[in-house]
Design a protein around this motif. Structure first.
Motif, PDB file in Angstrom:
ATOM      1  N   VAL A 202      22.793 -12.819-137.418  1.00  0.00           N
ATOM      2  CA  VAL A 202      21.495 -12.157-137.246  1.00  0.00           C
ATOM      3  C   VAL A 202      21.638 -10.947-136.343  1.00  0.00           C
ATOM      4  N   HIS A 203      22.376 -11.107-135.246  1.00  0.00           N
ATOM      5  CA  HIS A 203      22.604 -10.013-134.291  1.00  0.00           C
ATOM      6  C   HIS A 203      23.177  -8.784-135.000  1.00  0.00           C
ATOM      7  N   VAL A 204      24.248  -8.989-135.748  1.00  0.00           N
ATOM      8  CA  VAL A 204      24.936  -7.864-136.379  1.00  0.00           C
ATOM      9  C   VAL A 204      24.118  -7.293-137.539  1.00  0.00           C
ATOM     10  N   LEU A 205      23.549  -8.158-138.363  1.00  0.00           N
ATOM     11  CA  LEU A 205      22.830  -7.673-139.541  1.00  0.00           C
ATOM     12  C   LEU A 205      21.558  -6.920-139.178  1.00  0.00           C
ATOM     13  N   LEU A 206      20.868  -7.356-138.130  1.00  0.00           N
ATOM     14  CA  LEU A 206      19.662  -6.628-137.706  1.00  0.00           C
ATOM     15  C   LEU A 206      20.015  -5.198-137.302  1.00  0.00           C
ATOM     16  N   SER A 207      21.059  -5.067-136.491  1.00  0.00           N
ATOM     17  CA  SER A 207      21.517  -3.732-136.087  1.00  0.00           C
ATOM     18  C   SER A 207      22.008  -2.932-137.284  1.00  0.00           C
ATOM     19  N   PHE A 208      22.734  -3.619-138.155  1.00  0.00           N
ATOM     20  CA  PHE A 208      23.319  -2.988-139.335  1.00  0.00           C
ATOM     21  C   PHE A 208      22.232  -2.382-140.227  1.00  0.00           C
ATOM     22  N   PHE A 209      21.219  -3.172-140.550  1.00  0.00           N
ATOM     23  CA  PHE A 209      20.181  -2.693-141.461  1.00  0.00           C
ATOM     24  C   PHE A 209      19.253  -1.683-140.793  1.00  0.00           C
ATOM     25  N   LEU A 210      19.039  -1.824-139.485  1.00  0.00           N
ATOM     26  CA  LEU A 210      18.231  -0.824-138.777  1.00  0.00           C
ATOM     27  C   LEU A 210      18.907   0.535-138.818  1.00  0.00           C
ATOM     28  N   CYS A 211      20.207   0.554-138.540  1.00  0.00           N
ATOM     29  CA  CYS A 211      20.947   1.821-138.560  1.00  0.00           C
ATOM     30  C   CYS A 211      21.002   2.408-139.971  1.00  0.00           C
TER      31      CYS A 211
ATOM     32  N   PRO B 291      26.316   7.548-145.108  1.00  0.00           N
ATOM     33  CA  PRO B 291      27.523   6.785-144.729  1.00  0.00           C
ATOM     34  C   PRO B 291      28.375   7.498-143.682  1.00  0.00           C
ATOM     35  N   SER B 292      28.378   8.831-143.718  1.00  0.00           N
ATOM     36  CA  SER B 292      29.145   9.588-142.720  1.00  0.00           C
ATOM     37  C   SER B 292      28.551   9.401-141.333  1.00  0.00           C
ATOM     38  N   VAL B 293      27.220   9.427-141.245  1.00  0.00           N
ATOM     39  CA  VAL B 293      26.540   9.174-139.978  1.00  0.00           C
ATOM     40  C   VAL B 293      26.820   7.750-139.503  1.00  0.00           C
ATOM     41  N   LEU B 294      26.721   6.796-140.414  1.00  0.00           N
ATOM     42  CA  LEU B 294      26.951   5.392-140.054  1.00  0.00           C
ATOM     43  C   LEU B 294      28.381   5.157-139.592  1.00  0.00           C
ATOM     44  N   ASP B 295      29.336   5.839-140.207  1.00  0.00           N
ATOM     45  CA  ASP B 295      30.734   5.716-139.813  1.00  0.00           C
ATOM     46  C   ASP B 295      30.901   6.091-138.345  1.00  0.00           C
ATOM     47  N   GLN B 296      30.255   7.176-137.930  1.00  0.00           N
ATOM     48  CA  GLN B 296      30.287   7.568-136.527  1.00  0.00           C
ATOM     49  C   GLN B 296      29.493   6.595-135.660  1.00  0.00           C
ATOM     50  N   TRP B 297      28.285   6.311-136.093  1.00  0.00           N
ATOM     51  CA  TRP B 297      27.323   5.574-135.277  1.00  0.00           C
ATOM     52  C   TRP B 297      27.818   4.170-134.951  1.00  0.00           C
TER      53      TRP B 297
ATOM     54  N   THR C 139      20.893  -4.793-123.233  1.00  0.00           N
ATOM     55  CA  THR C 139      20.776  -3.464-122.614  1.00  0.00           C
ATOM     56  C   THR C 139      21.936  -2.559-123.008  1.00  0.00           C
ATOM     57  N   VAL C 140      23.141  -3.101-122.935  1.00  0.00           N
ATOM     58  CA  VAL C 140      24.325  -2.308-123.267  1.00  0.00           C
ATOM     59  C   VAL C 140      24.307  -1.894-124.734  1.00  0.00           C
ATOM     60  N   GLU C 141      23.991  -2.812-125.622  1.00  0.00           N
ATOM     61  CA  GLU C 141      24.009  -2.499-127.046  1.00  0.00           C
ATOM     62  C   GLU C 141      22.905  -1.513-127.426  1.00  0.00           C
ATOM     63  N   VAL C 142      21.718  -1.679-126.841  1.00  0.00           N
ATOM     64  CA  VAL C 142      20.617  -0.739-127.128  1.00  0.00           C
ATOM     65  C   VAL C 142      20.969   0.657-126.623  1.00  0.00           C
ATOM     66  N   CYS C 143      21.504   0.732-125.408  1.00  0.00           N
ATOM     67  CA  CYS C 143      21.905   2.037-124.860  1.00  0.00           C
ATOM     68  C   CYS C 143      23.017   2.661-125.695  1.00  0.00           C
ATOM     69  N   SER C 144      23.925   1.818-126.173  1.00  0.00           N
ATOM     70  CA  SER C 144      25.019   2.322-126.996  1.00  0.00           C
ATOM     71  C   SER C 144      24.506   2.913-128.300  1.00  0.00           C
ATOM     72  N   VAL C 145      23.652   2.164-128.984  1.00  0.00           N
ATOM     73  CA  VAL C 145      23.080   2.658-130.242  1.00  0.00           C
ATOM     74  C   VAL C 145      22.276   3.944-129.999  1.00  0.00           C
ATOM     75  N   ALA C 146      21.507   3.960-128.906  1.00  0.00           N
ATOM     76  CA  ALA C 146      20.673   5.119-128.602  1.00  0.00           C
ATOM     77  C   ALA C 146      21.506   6.341-128.222  1.00  0.00           C
ATOM     78  N   SER C 147      22.718   6.124-127.707  1.00  0.00           N
ATOM     79  CA  SER C 147      23.547   7.247-127.263  1.00  0.00           C
ATOM     80  C   SER C 147      23.962   8.155-128.409  1.00  0.00           C
ATOM     81  N   TYR C 148      23.838   7.666-129.643  1.00  0.00           N
ATOM     82  CA  TYR C 148      24.171   8.533-130.780  1.00  0.00           C
ATOM     83  C   TYR C 148      23.214   9.713-130.870  1.00  0.00           C
ATOM     84  N   ALA C 149      22.089   9.640-130.157  1.00  0.00           N
ATOM     85  CA  ALA C 149      21.159  10.768-130.112  1.00  0.00           C
ATOM     86  C   ALA C 149      21.821  12.024-129.545  1.00  0.00           C
ATOM     87  N   LEU C 150      22.914  11.845-128.793  1.00  0.00           N
ATOM     88  CA  LEU C 150      23.645  13.008-128.291  1.00  0.00           C
ATOM     89  C   LEU C 150      24.141  13.889-129.435  1.00  0.00           C
TER      90      LEU C 150
END
Length: 250
Positions: A5-14, A105-111, A138-149
């Motif tokens: 659930v942890h991985v798939l939720l992040s996976f499908f959101l991204c 897919p190119s964005v996801l590869d980086q993200w 906290t770490v995972e949310v910040c990590s995902v959000a850091s792609y905004a850079l």
């Protein structure tokens, strides 16, 4: 099941976000010219660059191997399973990028690279200080959000990735100092060298292709081999440290 659930939720959101226009201005390479390996026109798109495509099976193999390994401690098992599922999902993402050369897919590869590296500090902290769900989230949310850079600067992704790699190495080194032995040190060195190979060989893809040795099995291909080894030795390092820590506290 919780790891799935942890991985798939992040996976499908991204995936959902990557298929919007949010990342239309992110600098990603969507051309075969980006890779030193030559396209084979006679092959279907999913094997257009056969070596760079097929190497992605390695992520799935490593992920499945570690997913099937059993750990007695439920927290350690959860950390391991999340990391293994990340490896399993990452291979198809890269393969899809090569097969389609589409932006999403190119964005996801980086993200997806970012939360994978971020999971190393999460697991390290669980070893040294005990599990904290708040810290992990906290770490995972910040990590995902850091792609905004990547939206703010054309080299924003590289900045975020460099920061993730640095934090992962520093946290792993701290865990090694606190709980490590000679075996874990060997795993740590192998993982660090694999990480260096992952970065350098990818950057030198076209330069290395000037030499016959790298004209079929190119720098990008060997970079992915190093990345797969990096996954494997990170698993070895973290599971071994987990066992040491468990023995000391039991």
């Amino acid at each position: 099941m919780s790891a799935v659930v942890h991985v798939l939720l992040s996976f499908f959101l991204c995936i959902a976000l990557a298929n919007t226009d949010i990342f239309d201005n992110v600098l990603v390479d969507m051309s075969y010219d980006h890779y030193a390996e030559k396209r084979v026109d006679q092959l279907p798109a999913f094997l257009a660059m056969p070596f760079n495509c097929l190497v992605n099976v390695g992520y799935i193999i490593v992920g499945v191997y570690w997913l099937t390994r059993r750990m007695k401690d439920p927290v350690a098992a959860y950390a391991k399973d999340v990391f293994a599922l990340m490896a399993i999902t990452y291979g198809p993402i890269q393969w899809t990028r090569l097969a389609t050369l589409r932006r999403a897919p190119s964005v996801l590869d980086q993200w997806f690279t970012l939360p994978i590296f971020a999971w190393v500090p999460v697991w390290c902290r669980a070893i040294t200080h005990g599990w904290s769900a708040r810290y992990a989230v906290t770490v995972e949310v910040c990590s995902v959000a850091s792609y905004a850079l990547a939206l703010l600067h054309e080299r924003g992704f590289e900045l975020a990735l460099g920061a993730h790699i640095s934090v992962a190495v520093l946290q792993a080194a701290a865990a090694q100092r606190n709980f490590g032995d000679q075996v874990s040190l060997r795993y740590f060195i192998h993982a660090a060298l694999s990480c260096a190979g992952f970065v350098l060989l990818k950057l030198l893809d076209h330069e290395l292709a000037k030499f016959w040795l790298f004209q079929n099995l190119t720098g990008h291909f060997w970079s992915k081999v190093c990345d797969i080894l990096q996954f494997h030795y990170s698993f070895c390092f973290l599971t071994h440290l987990t066992q040491i820590a468990h023995k000391r506290t039991s």
